[in-house]
Scaffold this active site. Structure first.
Site, PDB file in Angstrom:
ATOM      1  N   PRO A   1      -2.957 -42.965  17.788  1.00 36.72           N
ATOM      2  CG  PRO A   1      -1.939 -44.466  19.254  1.00 36.72           C
ATOM      3  CD  PRO A   1      -2.181 -44.205  17.803  1.00 36.72           C
ATOM      4  CB  ALA A   2       0.158 -39.348  19.086  1.00 36.72           C
TER       5      ALA A   2
ATOM      6  CB  ILE B   1       1.518 -43.056  22.646  1.00 36.66           C
ATOM      7  CG1 ILE B   1       0.797 -43.511  23.914  1.00 36.66           C
ATOM      8  CG2 ILE B   1       0.751 -41.905  21.986  1.00 36.66           C
ATOM      9  CD1 ILE B   1       0.599 -42.430  24.955  1.00 36.66           C
ATOM     10  CG  HIS B   2       1.109 -46.030  16.980  1.00 36.45           C
ATOM     11  ND1 HIS B   2       0.155 -45.785  16.028  1.00 36.45           N
ATOM     12  CD2 HIS B   2       0.630 -47.037  17.749  1.00 36.45           C
ATOM     13  CE1 HIS B   2      -0.860 -46.615  16.195  1.00 36.45           C
ATOM     14  NE2 HIS B   2      -0.598 -47.395  17.240  1.00 36.45           N
ATOM     15  CB  ALA B   3       1.197 -41.488  13.900  1.00 37.08           C
TER      16      ALA B   3
END
Length: 88
Positions: A18-19, A14-16
């Site tokens: 999708p976060a 979960i990177h920027a």
């Protein structure tokens, strides 16, 4: 209180992007929504909190919601996780 677990299967975790999608999905709900991973719990309405968890592939996350629209909030999180192909 509603609760649901997800296994993160995305190679990027979960990177920027999708976060941000997860945070946006729950911000309209009045329920308190939290995300637990790697032994820590953060407010899912906080992008900085979600990013601070450093969620990678293979991590199991637990989403909890408490409030009048808790069930809808959990369903919104599930829709994003499936749509973004983050996990199952």
């Amino acid at each position: 209180m509603e609760q649901k677990s997800f296994n993160i299967t995305s190679d990027s975790g979960i990177h920027a992007r999708p976060a941000t999608s997860l945070v946006n999905a729950v911000n309209s709900f009045t329920a308190d929504v939290n995300l637990k991973a790697n032994g820590r719990t953060v407010n899912l309405k906080s992008i900085m909190g979600v990013m601070s968890l450093g969620i990678s592939k293979g991590t199991t996350v637990v989403v909890t919601a408490e409030g009048s629209d808790e069930k809808d909030a959990i369903e919104a999180v599930e829709r994003v996780i499936l749509a973004e192909q983050l996990g199952e």
